[in-house]
Each structure stands twice: as structure tokens, then as C-alpha cells.
Design an enzyme around this catalytic site. Structure first.
Site, PDB file in Angstrom:
ATOM      1  N   THR B 251      22.419  25.175  31.692  1.00 20.12           N
ATOM      2  CA  THR B 251      23.123  25.826  32.792  1.00 20.12           C
ATOM      3  C   THR B 251      22.161  26.308  33.879  1.00 20.12           C
ATOM      4  OG1 THR B 251      24.751  26.586  31.215  1.00 20.12           O
ATOM      5  CG2 THR B 251      24.615  27.816  33.268  1.00 20.12           C
ATOM      6  N   GLY B 281      33.384  27.250  28.500  1.00 15.52           N
ATOM      7  CA  GLY B 281      32.366  28.210  28.090  1.00 15.52           C
ATOM      8  C   GLY B 281      32.358  29.435  28.997  1.00 15.52           C
ATOM      9  N   GLY B 303      23.416  30.282  28.104  1.00 15.33           N
ATOM     10  CA  GLY B 303      23.249  30.384  26.662  1.00 15.33           C
ATOM     11  C   GLY B 303      24.477  29.870  25.937  1.00 15.33           C
TER      12      GLY B 303
END
Lengths: 385, 385
Positions: B251, B281, B303
């Protein structure tokens, strides 16, 4: 300065209705005026100062000293719900379904079941009713379909599950629960979420199961007026008159505390009438529409979802309790009547803290809601008074 | 007890590299040991007590006394990034792109542009690079497609925009910005979001634009080993070995403070390799992957998204600052090294507060990151030391 508040209002603790508590009633009536303000639709005018808030804390402390106390609170949406617009038949129908729903959860809790089960099964009753904008009664999208969002959170583990934009799952809250329990994910969406529901053996229905004439007419009405809905910033058309705003305020939700001290919350919705572009509101967003944490509270939101996301309503209530050491009641009031209102957002929450204190806080004219405590005392409310 | 920390580490303020600041270096080296702990991957062992944290506050206060100070911080993902696994060519390529990206935002801020523009344009550079798991370099879903998530938030107004699961939008952060600026919604998803992007004239690409051989091979590798990935609870297979976990840690994100004192943050990702069921997510979730509030801070996360949602990482950092009156550094450390780690979550954040203080906090072996302050001083970091 003392104003009598109808005892059918859910903001009045249920034990006040019992004749053996006459003394308690007498004492507590002195705080009813402040309590009335708690759920007033005009936050600026009626927002009490801190000393007033503190006066009202004890009146929702139903279970603070109970051993194995438990409690449950539900909502069926908030909006411009006015007594003058409500027939007695319609009001009776809403109250009957709210009672049916909350008694399902109450019995689970009474029998030692988990708050997660109570939340899920209570929401199922409202999802299966055409009265609320969730499950069977979901509103229509711009494309004439029904797209459901739901989420659930376990306050013990901080596990959570959510689904957005499903079209064939009869009970979206069951899918949210299954995402939490049976997948490594928190949030699934669209056709992928439909597929997961099928794989997991959830009850699948044909899309026309969700057809209700009332909701379809709402869509047609909105489409007729849509061309007039460009605002002065030339933003894309949507949702600007009162009637249309109300179309997205039928979300259902539940928060519960079980005998083991575990909190849970869940929310289920059809979203906004005439929504498009795969719009996702706050209901499936952990922290906005749903939040639960055994250290603080469990919260389910209903209202204009975009504002609830921007204000992070559910998590903000928990954070205020955790970091500022304020009560659930103060935290919910601050977030709804102050922060959300200042952004321009409308709606409300139901919430319950780790001691079983319950609060229904909203800045709209009404919110369908009900509470039950460990004594089996039921209160149902619709309007703000 | 004093340990030298390499000056290439981004956790060291940039002015420490200048020879004219020898005295400052000498003084600050006394706090380097604590600062080293800030980004250690073992939160239990190295979590400093409050007195230690307080000693380190001043070393990230780059702009506290600046008039019209501004600053910018970016990440390109966190994970098991170890020096021993990195070729010098690969490291140079990452550093070059991080520098190219952050200089775009820096120049916008220097010229008086908004933090929102700086965030968006900086992220565009990383989205257009195949190195990061966002835009061009996005990982593949189980179906062999690329589905992008992004979000952006304006700290001045608390406006926000997000998109989930788009497949044809070249720069997903531009779609998130357009959702914020040109729709009444916060979050759009799937084909609906694709349609909105087309209607709004955003740059559309064929899905094969997102094909990269490296990412496709990662998908094939994961699929080969998938049958062995059922965990002991018999949950649905996913993401359990180190290599696979790393696949979702690319990301990109940015947080910035502009000369007008406005904070903004944004995040863009391709999500997890081999994701399915329309998994969403934390990256497009306001409060989890992205949050900005002029009263506190701007945060972008990277993460294991499910944990970042459950911990409400970005909003929790802001809430700690707002309600507990702790510094950005303390708040970020508490959330990442304590709360997130205790849940079992891995990853990190970049964040910036209203005074321009910057922090890169992570509990993984490394995080691609860079900072620039109003003096034009650049720092780039990859590993934890």
C-alpha cells in the site's frame, strides 16, 4: 421548570413504571427535563452544559449493581418521524415488531446466550419485516435493485464482520456474522460477498423477494424529481428534500450486554433510496455504523451515513469514554448533538456500556427504538418526547 | 547505553545530517536509543515507558516554531523488508521513486498549494510505478484481476472520499478525491465506482494496464500452496505464510500539512494478493486506513488491513491526541506497538500533526518511507534501523 415526560418514552428507565418505585420516580422527575433535552432535535438550543448532563447519569444505570446483569437496546431507524403523520395502526405495527424483535434477544440473554447471538437474532426479526429499511423492506437503488449492507462486532475480541452491496442474501446480518466467524476478512462486498454467502450455506433468495410496493413507489417518486436536485455546487444529484432524506433512515440495529459481561453491536440496512455507483454508507463500516469494545460500549448507528463516516460516530463514542473517562450518556450526547450536528449530519445511535447502561441519542424528530433490562422491563419509543 | 543510529534512517530529523548542526547532533544522540526503539519490530520487549517517550518528542518537532511551516511524509508499504534480501539496485529504485513522489508534493506545498493536492499528486507517482502495490503495480485477486481501493480525507472540513474494488481507474486516489469533491457520498464501490469514474472523466485504462509479471507470479505461487492454508479453526484459506503476508503490504500513502495549516491524508492499494469475495481492506475505510483532522493529525496506514479496521488505527491515533492530550508520537506508538500488536496485527502508519511533526511508526521489519520539511530536507528510510 419541571416537565412531565410520558413514561412510554424509552429514555425513561423502565423501573420507573413500577408502583413500588414511587419514591424513585418522584426524585427522578426532577431530571426528566434534562433527559428530554437529550433526544431533542435541536442540538444548539437545547444542548445542556456538563453539570446538567451529569445530573442525568444515574437514570440509565439499570444494571450497574446487578450480578449477571444484562440488557439490550434496538433501533429501527431515525428521521422525521412525527406523531401527526403516524396512524395508530402504523404505530401499533412498528411497536409490535420492535417488541417481537427485542424479546428474541432478551430471551437469548436471559438464558445465558451471547450478546452476539442476541444482536444477530434480534436484527433478523427486523430484517424479515417489510417495515424497516433492511432485509425484506430494503429500499431500491437507482437501478431498481436492492443492495444490502450490514456489520457486526464482538466487544470481547474486537472481531468484526461486514458485507456491502449484497443482493441475494436474505439476512445480511447473518452474512456479516459469517464473515467474522468463517473468513479471515472483516469486510466483503458485491458479487464476491454473494458468492461467499452461497459457499457458506446462508439462506439465498431471489432478488424479487425484496420487492415491496411501498419502497418501489418511493424510488419512482424520487426519480421523477431527480432533475431538480443539483445543488448550488453543481454536485451530482441526490437526496436533498425531506422526504428523500427520510428514505434512507430505516436502518436497523442492536447493542447488547450478556451475562458474561460481553458487549456486541450490529447494524443492517438497505441504504439510501435511489443510491447508485455502488454507494456504501456507514452501516457496514466498523467504527462508523457499528462498534463494540468490552472496555467501553457497544454502538449501532442510523442516519445520514456519509456524516456518520466522517464523524466516526461509533468509535468516537467509545474513544471519548476510554480516553476522557466520560459516561456513555455524555459521550453519545457529545458526538450526536455536538460533533455530528455541527457537521450537518442527522440521525442517532443506540448504545450500551459495560455496566448495562443504555442510551438512545438522536438529533432527528424521532427514532424507532426499544430497550429491555435484566428484569424483563420493556420500553418502546418512537418520537422524541 | 548510547547507541549510534545510522543517519540515513528517516526517524532521524533531517537537519541532523547537516554539518552546521554538529552541536544539535551531539545533543540529540542521547535520545537516539529511545528513538531507535520507536520503530522496533518487537513491541513488548522494547516498548518504552512514558518518561522515555517524552524524551523523544522534540526530535520530530521540525516545524513547531515555523511561520507557514509545512511538511510531508509518505509510505510505500510495510512488511518483512530486510536488508539481506534487498539488492542495491532494488533499493536504489525504491529510494528514487520515493524521492520523486515526495518532491512532487513538496513543491506543491512550497508553492502554497493545498495538502489535499500534495497528497493526491504524490500518491499518483507511486500509483504509476510498478514497484508498489497500488495503481500500476497492484497485486492480483484470486480471479486474476486487479481491484483497487483508495481514500482521501481533508482535515479542514472532515470531508472524505473513498473507492473500493475499481478495476479500470488508472489512479484510484483521483477517484477518491472526485468522490469527495463531486458526489454527495463518501464511499463508492465496484462497477458503480467504475461508472462514476467514467462519468467524471477520470483516466480509464484497459484492465491489462495493471498486468505486471512479478505480481502475476506471486498469485500463481500462492494458488499453488493454497490447499495447505486452512488453519486449525478450519477457516477459509488465506494468507498465512510470511511470503504471502508480504504480498499485501505494498500500500502507498501520504500525509501532509500545508502553509495554511490544513492537514490531509490519502491511501491507495491493490489490497491482498489472491483476495476474493470482494474483500475490502482498511485502505478505503475512513478511520482505519486514512484519517485527517486539523485539530489533531493526518494519518495513512499500511499493513494487515483486517487488524487496522478492528483497531480503528487512524482514528484512534487522532482520538488519543484529542482526548488524552498526548503527542502524535505517543499516540502512534501506543496504537501500533501496543494496541495493534496485542491484537496480532502488523504494519504501520505515517502521520503528521498540526504543527508539522512527523512520525513513521511500524511494528514490521521495515517500511518504505520518506519525509520532507519546509526547509526542503529529505529523509528516506526502508529498514527499521
Amino acid at each position: 421548570m419541571i416537565k412531565l415526560v410520558p413514561l412510554t418514552c424509552s429514555s425513561i428507565p423502565i423501573f420507573m413504571k413500577k408502583p413500588i418505585h414511587i419514591l424513585v420516580i418522584t426524585l427522578l422527575l426532577f431530571s426528566c427535563k434534562e433527559k428530554g433535552k437529550l433526544i431533542d432535535s435541536n442540538p444548539q438550543e437545547n444542548y445542556p452544559d456538563k453539570s446538567e448532563i451529569e445530573k442525568t447519569h444515574h437514570i440509565t444505570s439499570l444494571n450497574k449493581e446487578n450480578t449477571n446483569g444484562f440488557s439490550i437496546i434496538i433501533h429501527g431507524g431515525a428521521g422525521t418521524i412525527l406523531r401527526k403523520n403516524m396512524s395508530s395502526e402504523k404505530e401499533a405495527a412498528y411497536k409490535a415488531t420492535l417488541e417481537e424483535a427485542i424479546r428474541v434477544g432478551y430471551n437469548i440473554l436471559k438464558n445465558g446466550g451471547s450478546s452476539l447471538d442476541a444482536v444477530q437474532k434480534t436484527i433478523n426479526v427486523m430484517e424479515d419485516s417489510p417495515l424497516f429499511n433492511a432485509g425484506k423492506g430494503a429500499v431500491f437503488t437507482n437501478a431498481g435493485t436492492n443492495e444490502h449492507d450490514a456489520s457486526i462486532m464482538d466487544g470481547k475480541t474486537l472481531n468484526a464482520g461486514a458485507s456491502a452491496g449484497t443482493t441475494i442474501v436474505k439476512n445480511p446480518i447473518n452474512l456479516a456474522r459469517t464473515v467474522m466467524d468463517r473468513s479471515p476478512h472483516v469486510m466483503l462486498s458485491g458479487n464476491g460477498a454473494n458468492s461467499f454467502a452461497k459457499e457458506q450455506g446462508l439462506q439465498i433468495v431471489e432478488p424479487d423477494y425484496f420487492y415491496t410496493e411501498k419502497r418501489y413507489k418511493s424510488l419512482e417518486k424520487i426519480k421523477e424529481t431527480e432533475t431538480s436536485q443539483l445543488d448550488h455546487d453543481n454536485k451530482v444529484a441526490a437526496f436533498y428534500d425531506e422526504d428523500i432524506k427520510n428514505s434512507k433512515f430505516g436502518t436497523v440495529g442492536c447493542a447488547a450486554l450478556d451475562k458474561n459481561g460481553n458487549l456486541a453491536a450490529g447494524t443492517s440496512t438497505g441504504g439510501m433510496t435511489n443510491k447508485r455507483w455502488g454507494r456504501i454508507g456507514d452501516s457496514p463500516i466498523i467504527g462508523a455504523g457499528t462498534y463494540a469494545n468490552n472496555n467501553t460500549c457497544a454502538v449501532s448507528s442510523t442516519g445520514w451515513g456519509e456524516y456518520f463516516i466522517r464523524a466516526m460516530v461509533a468509535h468516537d463514542i467509545s474513544a471519548l469514554m476510554a480516553y476522557k473517562n466520560v459516561s456513555l450518556q455524555e459521550a453519545a450526547k457529545d458526538v450526536i448533538q455536538n460533533k455530528l450536528s455541527n457537521l450537518g449530519g442527522t440521525g442517532g445511535v443506540v448504545a450500551i456500556d459495560k455496566n448495562g447502561n443504555m442510551v438512545a441519542e438522536f438529533n432527528t424528530a424521532g427514532m424507532y427504538r426499544a430497550t429491555m433490562n435484566a428484569k424483563g422491563e420493556l420500553a418502546i419509543g418512537i418520537y422524541k418526547d
